[in-house]
Structure formats: C-alpha cells, structure tokens
Design an enzyme around this catalytic site. Sequence first.
Site, mmCIF file in Angstrom:
data_model
loop_
_atom_site.group_PDB
_atom_site.id
_atom_site.type_symbol
_atom_site.label_atom_id
_atom_site.label_comp_id
_atom_site.label_asym_id
_atom_site.label_seq_id
_atom_site.Cartn_x
_atom_site.Cartn_y
_atom_site.Cartn_z
ATOM 1 C CB CYS A 6 30.932 40.844 30.263
ATOM 2 S SG CYS A 6 31.952 41.548 29.023
ATOM 3 N NE ARG B 247 31.279 44.420 32.085
ATOM 4 C CZ ARG B 247 29.864 44.772 32.477
ATOM 5 N NH1 ARG B 247 29.626 44.817 33.723
ATOM 6 N NH2 ARG B 247 29.212 44.839 31.726
#
Lengths: 158, 285
Positions: B243, B248
């Site tokens: 990410c 994430r």
Amino acid sequence: MITSPRTPDGPGVPEALEKLMTELDSLDRTERGQMLIELSREFEEVSPEVAARPFPEDHRVLRCESEAYVWALEREDGTLEYQFAVENPQGVSARAMAAILQQTVSGETPEKIAAIPSDIAIRIFGGSLTMGKGEGLMGIVAAVSRAAKNRLERTDAG
Amino acid sequence: MSEISERGYSNPGALVSTQWVADHLSDAGIRIVESNEDPLVYPSGHITGAVDIDWAADLNDPLRRDYLDRSGFEALMSRSGIANDTTVVLYGDRNNWWATYALWVFGLFGHTNAKIMDGGRIKWDAEGRPTTTDVPSYAATNYSAGERDDATTRAFRDDVMKHLGGKLIDVRSPAEYSGERLHMENFPNEGALRGGHIPGAANVPWASAVDPSDGTFKSAVELREIYETGAGLSPNNDVITYCRIGERSSHTWFALTNLLGYGKVRNYDGSWTEWGNSVGVPIER
C-alpha cells in the site's frame, strides 16, 4: 522546539496560543497527552446555524485523515471566529487541535491569524508525531490561517 | 454480519467478536492490545485491561526505517505482560489497520498466537461497550523470541523486483493505483515522488474485505469472489501485498492468510513510499 516568529513587522502567534504552547512545552509526554485529551473534550462542533451535514467540501481540511472542516466567521469588530467539525469519531487529536484553535485564535485579527505557521502543530503535539499525523494536524492550522489570508485578500481587493 | 464460525474461514480462530472479548476480559491467559493510528485514542479510553502498543513508537526502530529487533520485541512483550504462551487479541482504530499491522509484526518474531477483534474499536464503541482510562500494570514476563524472520511474510524492494510478473495486490485507492493521486484522498502525502503502481499489480482496495456497516470482515465466499474471481488469485499463489507504508496491506495480508488460508503471502512494508521514490524501478500507470 519551534519558536514563534516574532519580528518588528510581524504580529507573531496570538498570545493565548503562545501561552498554551508554553504550558504544553513544560509537560512530559503523558501529561501532554492528558492535557490534549482534556482539550479534545472541550471541542464544540460547528453550530447548525453555520453549517449542516453533509458539510461542504470547500470547508474540508486538506490532508486531515479525521475529516475535519473549518469555518471562519467575521465578527463586527473585524476579528474572526472559528468553528470546526471533525467527522471521525475517533479523531481525538484532530478535535484537540480544533479546540485549541477555537479557544486561542477566535477573536484575533486576520493579520495575526494569517501569520500562524502550520508547524505549531508539531510543537503542540510533540516531536513524536508521525509524518501522516503531523501533516493532517498541520493541515488544520493551515486551513485556519488560509481563511484569514483569504479575508485579507478580499479586504485588499474591496 | 453472521457469526465468525459461520463465515467459512480457513482459520476462524484468527478473529474474535466484540462479545468474545467482553466475555474474556478477566482471562489471565489473554492479553488485549490496542494499536491505533492516533496515539491519543488509547489514553482517552480503552477496553479494560488493554495495553497500548504504538505502531511507530513501539514497533518501529527509532532510527532506521525498520522494525524493532529481537531484544526490542522481547522487552516490548515483557513490559506488556505478554508471555510466550499468551493469547494476544488486537484491536484498534481505522478498521484495525494498525491491529493487523501489529499482528503481522508479532508474526515476524514467531508470536502467532494472536487474534483480531472483528470490527475493531469503532464496533466496540458503537455497541456502547464500556471503556476506561485506567492503564493496567502487569508483571513483567520472561519473553523469549526468535530472530526476526524477514523472509516468510515480509518482502523487501529487491524481493518485489524478483517477483515482477507474479501476483501483486495493490490495496490502495483506485486513484493512487492509477497515479492520479500520490496518496489516499484527503490523507496526507507521505512523500512519494512518482505516482502509479508496481507493474502487473491488481488493484483491490483494502476496504473491499470489510462490511462498511460495521467494519467486520466479509465471509470467505465474498472474499474469494473479490480476490479470486475479481483479482485472479488462488490459494497456492505466491502473493505480495503493498500500500503506502504497509499498514493497509497488512489488513489484506491478514484476510488472505488467516481468513482464506493462502500459504505464501508477503507484505511489502516499504510499499509506495519506497517504490515511488526509488530510482530506476519500473512503474505502471
């Protein structure tokens, strides 16, 4: 430590804000956190007379992960009053930043507010801020000073 | 959302419900850990007995861009009252981004007896469950960790270079993936000079894995539809997720490994803040 810009020609940081930052400077990390949490609890959301959800995007703070919004209202004496919204229910830091600005900047002149550097957020929250968090909090300060600059530009143009 | 046991996960024990946590607050063999993006969230109130582990201050090396080493991890576990046989239950803000990130880091040191509280902090709060500002104190443990394993679930830039042509999942927003933006909309730009994605990466935003109404993970059937039908993965694939800074993508790493049972998934924690700044690496838009 970030020092407030004070020059013979510059207005510097508003006195109440400088006083609060000086108090925060004297605290250790835990005490600073507790004071910021207490300030976050004093946060007052924008009044319904000023704005209602969904809040307009042109009042949204850039780079703030907690979806903060800023409104600058002009008072009759020419000073500005700031109101905020923070949509992230877990945005404690953003609410603390907004509460600090509500309490220390409202009532100041646009000239004084326009001169506030956005990196005061780093002084307020301490040096342990991560890059992302710091950017978001500085974004709130920048939105406040930008609103004052816009007001000054309109005055100059008018 | 249905009960966790009914969702068809390969390892349903990797997730626990808010009610399960509420029922185990006094269990001495369990340590509840809160890990947040905002460092003021834990001290403003947390689940009774939970300890705070900060992704930056506790899990990262203070100088280099890297994680803490074995002795640092042992010290962290010891002062958190976590023994080698303690079951760790992690939760946090931002739909458990940092909780899954912490779980992934724990795994680098072999502490795999860890679970995620489904729905994270926002679900706990939304259900009106109690929180406290009392910070618990636990007796230090004699925690013994292995050397950090950077090969099994972690990928470095050179690993990604060798992996080009293989399965890559970019979990950022479509605008970040396309190069239209250098960061998530309304999120800060953490310093990438170039926009786009790693060549060949499929874009499956992290949020695809959760029910937006309460932040809980979707069922295995729904996850397979997203990652297999939609992105062309299969459980025997060698997959790298990435990410912006690796938080994430740790959420997606968790979904693929613990919920769908993928055997080889690595999280590229350097992610776009490294790739988008590296000289000479290929970029696709």
